[in-house]
Design a protein around this motif. Structure first.
Motif, PDB file in Angstrom:
ATOM      1  N   ALA B  19       0.834  -1.205   0.000  1.00  9.98           N
ATOM      2  CA  ALA B  19       0.000   0.000   0.000  1.00  9.98           C
ATOM      3  C   ALA B  19       0.866   1.250   0.000  1.00  9.98           C
ATOM      4  O   ALA B  19       1.870   1.328   0.711  1.00  9.98           O
ATOM      5  CB  ALA B  19      -0.923   0.016   1.211  1.00  9.98           C
ATOM      6  N   THR B  20       0.451   2.210  -0.816  1.00  8.59           N
ATOM      7  CA  THR B  20       1.114   3.517  -0.880  1.00  8.59           C
ATOM      8  C   THR B  20       0.016   4.581  -0.913  1.00  8.59           C
ATOM      9  O   THR B  20      -1.173   4.249  -0.853  1.00  8.59           O
ATOM     10  CB  THR B  20       1.947   3.638  -2.175  1.00  8.59           C
ATOM     11  N   VAL B  21       0.427   5.840  -1.019  1.00  5.06           N
ATOM     12  CA  VAL B  21      -0.554   6.900  -1.250  1.00  5.06           C
ATOM     13  C   VAL B  21      -0.206   7.604  -2.558  1.00  5.06           C
ATOM     14  O   VAL B  21       0.968   7.778  -2.888  1.00  5.06           O
ATOM     15  CB  VAL B  21      -0.606   7.939  -0.102  1.00  5.06           C
ATOM     16  N   GLU B  24      -2.994  12.381  -4.883  1.00  2.69           N
ATOM     17  CA  GLU B  24      -4.198  12.967  -4.272  1.00  2.69           C
ATOM     18  C   GLU B  24      -4.402  12.494  -2.838  1.00  2.69           C
ATOM     19  O   GLU B  24      -5.475  12.705  -2.257  1.00  2.69           O
ATOM     20  CB  GLU B  24      -5.418  12.612  -5.127  1.00  2.69           C
ATOM     21  N   GLY B  25      -3.404  11.816  -2.295  1.00  6.14           N
ATOM     22  CA  GLY B  25      -3.516  11.334  -0.923  1.00  6.14           C
ATOM     23  C   GLY B  25      -4.441  10.146  -0.767  1.00  6.14           C
ATOM     24  O   GLY B  25      -4.873   9.818   0.340  1.00  6.14           O
ATOM     25  N   ALA B  26      -4.750   9.485  -1.869  1.00  7.48           N
ATOM     26  CA  ALA B  26      -5.643   8.321  -1.819  1.00  7.48           C
ATOM     27  C   ALA B  26      -4.833   7.042  -1.643  1.00  7.48           C
ATOM     28  O   ALA B  26      -3.698   6.954  -2.108  1.00  7.48           O
ATOM     29  CB  ALA B  26      -6.474   8.243  -3.100  1.00  7.48           C
ATOM     30  N   PRO B  27      -5.423   6.047  -0.980  1.00 11.83           N
ATOM     31  CA  PRO B  27      -4.707   4.780  -0.804  1.00 11.83           C
ATOM     32  C   PRO B  27      -4.615   4.016  -2.114  1.00 11.83           C
ATOM     33  O   PRO B  27      -5.557   4.017  -2.909  1.00 11.83           O
ATOM     34  CB  PRO B  27      -5.587   4.030   0.213  1.00 11.83           C
ATOM     35  N   GLN B  28      -3.485   3.385  -2.330  1.00 13.50           N
ATOM     36  CA  GLN B  28      -3.259   2.574  -3.528  1.00 13.50           C
ATOM     37  C   GLN B  28      -2.635   1.264  -3.075  1.00 13.50           C
ATOM     38  O   GLN B  28      -1.730   1.250  -2.252  1.00 13.50           O
ATOM     39  CB  GLN B  28      -2.310   3.285  -4.500  1.00 13.50           C
ATOM     40  N   ASP B  59       6.566   9.948  -2.489  1.00 20.19           N
ATOM     41  CA  ASP B  59       6.252   9.871  -1.062  1.00 20.19           C
ATOM     42  C   ASP B  59       7.120   8.829  -0.341  1.00 20.19           C
ATOM     43  O   ASP B  59       7.752   9.131   0.660  1.00 20.19           O
ATOM     44  CB  ASP B  59       4.762   9.533  -0.889  1.00 20.19           C
ATOM     45  N   ARG B  61       6.404   6.267   1.476  1.00 19.91           N
ATOM     46  CA  ARG B  61       5.861   5.480   2.584  1.00 19.91           C
ATOM     47  C   ARG B  61       5.108   4.273   2.039  1.00 19.91           C
ATOM     48  O   ARG B  61       4.294   4.401   1.138  1.00 19.91           O
ATOM     49  CB  ARG B  61       4.935   6.330   3.457  1.00 19.91           C
TER      50      ARG B  61
END
Lengths: 203, 203
Positions: B19-21, B24-28, B59, B61
């Motif tokens: 999982a990443t972001v 748009e700050g949405a989870p992927q 990002d 993270r």
């Protein structure tokens, strides 16, 4: 493949990965199996005290990933919302009936710490890396606009064929301009990097 | 359980959820199996043209989730970075050797569209919902500060025993104040909601 088959496969796999973002914008992921499937929605159970609940309440965006025994990936992207108070008990009891292990985790009345979320608007992506060429397709649950991804060859194409030569999946066809068969594209970007006239755009 | 056993289990499971972001700050989230494990780091392969690569570059993270056949969840949270140009080929070739299917997806020279990321600083959480009471523990890879989660009973505790009564996992013990056995706690929040004097705090 189609939406209902994807939902059925998710149900059969049972344990799925749910990704959200936390208050710091960081990715958060966990397995969830307390899920009930209807034709047009899915409902899932968590506890009100968990960070997962807070992330759903604060932001709501969630991606769910399913990996099948046939090496298919199914990814559902939507927004979850807590169902109304009237509906909480109904769906919770259905989920506890379908998933008997939950009564061991939350015995007796302790299930009342639970909260039910619903997703009824989502994009569902199917991706199979085990066939050659790979195969992907997108479906919608409810009325959402799907997001275009990957690459496209523009009218700047000079038909040199370099993109076709470097495509790992042989998914680029000759034409008035060269064309990417989107259902077979890895989105790897090799065509994009090699096009000598920058005629390939990221969507 | 310990860090090395967790890493070994991740390796045995093979296909993990990452999982990443996004921008748009949405989870992927997606499945990744092109991973190589060293004692103090893990290396993974993706393609430079994928959104996943962009999210890691922008990002970094990432949370990685592993679900074992014994119903254990192992979650690794860290920051990924692209290895130096000198090291790219070395790790890529190791991963392609360990995972022969990759050469079908990226045949011949097309593997050069790949990029190798490394995670060598991470928090690793082990969570087993299949034992009674449930069991969780946290380990570290490299030198990261682990983040406290869950609930604690403060010195405001009046020893009424309500929290113990409502805990689904019976993981609260009597004492000078009542105490939560953190390794057995679901983080469900039932004690927190029921404490009559609000002596329980979320960490």
């Amino acid at each position: 493949m189609d939406l209902q088959t994807c939902l059925k496969k998710m149900q059969l796999v049972g344990v799925l990965a749910f990704a959200t973002v936390d208050s710091e914008g960081a990715p958060q992921i966990r397995n969830i199996s307390a899920i009930h499937y209807e034709e047009n929605a899915l409902y899932f159970f968590t506890a009100r005290g968990k960070n997962f609940c807070k992330e759903l309440m604060d932001d709501g965006r969630v991606q769910i990933l399913c990996y099948t025994r046939y090496k298919e990936m199914i990814r559902l992207s939507g927004k979850a919302y807590a169902v109304t108070d009237d509906e909480q008990v109904k769906w919770r009891d259905i989920i506890f009936k379908e998933q008997p292990y939950l009564a061991n985790v939350y015995p007796g009345d302790t299930r009342s710490i639970g909260i039910i979320f619903c997703i009824d608007q989502a994009e569902v992506e199917y991706f199979n890396l085990g066939v050659n060429p790979i195969f992907r397709e997108t479906y919608t649950l409810g009325h959402v606009k799907t997001r275009e991804k990957g690459y496209m060859i523009t009218s700047d194409c000079i038909r040199c064929g370099k993109c076709q030569e470097v495509c790992p999946q042989n998914c680029i066809d000759k034409g008035t301009t060269y064309m990417i068969r989107q259902n077979n594209c890895l989105h790897c970007g090799n065509c994009y990097e090699h096009c000598p006239v920058k005629a390939i755009e990221r969507k």
